[in-house]
Write a protein that holds these residues in place. Sequence first.
Motif, PDB file in Angstrom:
ATOM      1  N   ARG A  29       0.842  -1.203   0.000  1.00 53.99           N
ATOM      2  CA  ARG A  29       0.000   0.000   0.000  1.00 53.99           C
ATOM      3  C   ARG A  29       0.878   1.256   0.000  1.00 53.99           C
ATOM      4  NH1 ARG A  29      -2.690   3.937   2.470  1.00 53.99           N
ATOM      5  NH2 ARG A  29      -4.952   3.974   2.303  1.00 53.99           N
ATOM      6  N   ALA A  33       1.141   4.500  -2.590  1.00 54.36           N
ATOM      7  CA  ALA A  33       1.091   5.912  -2.173  1.00 54.36           C
ATOM      8  C   ALA A  33       2.317   6.654  -2.716  1.00 54.36           C
ATOM      9  CB  ALA A  33       1.019   6.010  -0.648  1.00 54.36           C
ATOM     10  N   ILE A  36       1.725   7.431  -6.270  1.00 54.20           N
ATOM     11  CA  ILE A  36       0.783   8.554  -6.354  1.00 54.20           C
ATOM     12  C   ILE A  36       1.543   9.854  -6.050  1.00 54.20           C
ATOM     13  CG2 ILE A  36      -1.217   9.632  -5.224  1.00 54.20           C
ATOM     14  CD1 ILE A  36      -2.438   6.855  -4.894  1.00 54.20           C
ATOM     15  N   LYS A  40       1.777  13.337  -8.121  1.00 57.86           N
ATOM     16  CA  LYS A  40       1.485  14.651  -7.526  1.00 57.86           C
ATOM     17  C   LYS A  40       2.635  15.616  -7.772  1.00 57.86           C
ATOM     18  CE  LYS A  40      -1.485  12.960  -3.809  1.00 57.86           C
ATOM     19  NZ  LYS A  40      -1.481  12.470  -2.436  1.00 57.86           N
ATOM     20  N   ILE A  47       0.160  16.993  -1.576  1.00 61.94           N
ATOM     21  CA  ILE A  47       0.209  15.624  -1.045  1.00 61.94           C
ATOM     22  C   ILE A  47      -1.052  15.333  -0.244  1.00 61.94           C
ATOM     23  CG2 ILE A  47       1.383  14.193   0.702  1.00 61.94           C
ATOM     24  CD1 ILE A  47       4.037  15.270  -0.445  1.00 61.94           C
ATOM     25  N   TYR A  48      -1.448  16.273   0.591  1.00 67.98           N
ATOM     26  CA  TYR A  48      -2.618  16.059   1.453  1.00 67.98           C
ATOM     27  C   TYR A  48      -3.908  16.204   0.643  1.00 67.98           C
ATOM     28  CZ  TYR A  48      -5.888  16.818   5.349  1.00 67.98           C
ATOM     29  OH  TYR A  48      -6.948  16.744   6.225  1.00 67.98           O
ATOM     30  N   GLN A  49      -4.683  15.131   0.587  1.00 70.32           N
ATOM     31  CA  GLN A  49      -5.945  15.111  -0.151  1.00 70.32           C
ATOM     32  C   GLN A  49      -7.056  14.701   0.826  1.00 70.32           C
ATOM     33  OE1 GLN A  49      -6.280  15.596  -3.658  1.00 70.32           O
ATOM     34  NE2 GLN A  49      -4.123  16.162  -3.768  1.00 70.32           N
ATOM     35  N   ARG A  52     -10.071  12.510  -0.420  1.00 69.11           N
ATOM     36  CA  ARG A  52      -9.714  11.118  -0.674  1.00 69.11           C
ATOM     37  C   ARG A  52      -9.534  10.364   0.649  1.00 69.11           C
ATOM     38  NH1 ARG A  52     -10.126   6.290  -2.791  1.00 69.11           N
ATOM     39  NH2 ARG A  52      -8.193   5.113  -2.636  1.00 69.11           N
ATOM     40  N   GLU A  53      -8.942  11.022   1.642  1.00 67.33           N
ATOM     41  CA  GLU A  53      -8.748  10.362   2.934  1.00 67.33           C
ATOM     42  C   GLU A  53     -10.102  10.015   3.564  1.00 67.33           C
ATOM     43  OE1 GLU A  53      -5.909  12.194   5.551  1.00 67.33           O
ATOM     44  OE2 GLU A  53      -4.376  12.289   3.977  1.00 67.33           O
ATOM     45  N   VAL A  56     -11.386   6.962   1.777  1.00 64.61           N
ATOM     46  CA  VAL A  56     -10.678   5.731   2.189  1.00 64.61           C
ATOM     47  C   VAL A  56     -11.245   5.241   3.522  1.00 64.61           C
ATOM     48  CG1 VAL A  56      -8.446   4.793   2.961  1.00 64.61           C
ATOM     49  CG2 VAL A  56      -8.531   6.268   0.940  1.00 64.61           C
ATOM     50  N   ILE A  81      -2.776   5.962   6.922  1.00 58.64           N
ATOM     51  CA  ILE A  81      -2.747   7.088   5.978  1.00 58.64           C
ATOM     52  C   ILE A  81      -1.706   8.123   6.420  1.00 58.64           C
ATOM     53  CG2 ILE A  81      -4.094   9.017   5.041  1.00 58.64           C
ATOM     54  CD1 ILE A  81      -6.592   7.188   5.243  1.00 58.64           C
ATOM     55  N   ALA A  84       1.552   6.970   5.249  1.00 58.47           N
ATOM     56  CA  ALA A  84       1.679   7.069   3.784  1.00 58.47           C
ATOM     57  C   ALA A  84       1.991   8.521   3.401  1.00 58.47           C
ATOM     58  CB  ALA A  84       0.385   6.613   3.114  1.00 58.47           C
ATOM     59  N   ARG A  85       1.281   9.463   4.034  1.00 64.06           N
ATOM     60  CA  ARG A  85       1.494  10.890   3.767  1.00 64.06           C
ATOM     61  C   ARG A  85       2.897  11.315   4.177  1.00 64.06           C
ATOM     62  NH1 ARG A  85      -1.091  13.207   7.458  1.00 64.06           N
ATOM     63  NH2 ARG A  85      -3.202  12.418   7.097  1.00 64.06           N
ATOM     64  N   GLU A  88       5.327  10.044   1.628  1.00 62.02           N
ATOM     65  CA  GLU A  88       5.254  10.873   0.411  1.00 62.02           C
ATOM     66  C   GLU A  88       6.008  12.188   0.625  1.00 62.02           C
ATOM     67  OE1 GLU A  88       1.437  11.446  -1.635  1.00 62.02           O
ATOM     68  OE2 GLU A  88       0.694   9.632  -0.695  1.00 62.02           O
TER      69      GLU A  88
END
Length: 106
Positions: A29, A33, A36, A40, A47-49, A52-53, A56, A81, A84-85, A88
């Motif tokens: 996963r 990310a 993705i 971006k 990065i922060y969406q 979408r969060e 999810v 998440i 993942a952020r 990223e």
Amino acid sequence: MTDPDWRMRELRERIDALDEQIVVLLNERAGCALRIGEIKRETGMPIYQPGRERDVLEHVRRVNGGPLDGGAVMRLFERIIDEARRLEREVQKAHDAGRTEAETDT
Ligand SMILES: O=C(O)C(=O)C[C@]1(C(=O)O)C=C[C@@H](O)C=C1
């Protein structure tokens, strides 16, 4: 060993095996990310969406079959998440630093 000892040992072995699978899946996963994150960076998207969060979290709450309740599953995925952020952002920062270095070199 008594029977409860054996049953507990078996269940703990099962937990260890499941944990191994969870770690593999979490890394798969995280890899998605990161990909993705690359898109971006290419497109200048943040990065922060948050939308979408939310999707999810709503998705995992909906597919959850228990015994964990919806709140527990959402709290776990909030952490997933977050990581993942963070990953990223780390890669983005390393990329930006590399670019600055390259610009300074020329
Ligand atoms: O879908 C994305 O845009 C991602 O970067 C993945 C992810 C996630 O871990 O699900 C992480 C950060 C974003 O704020 C939204 C979702």
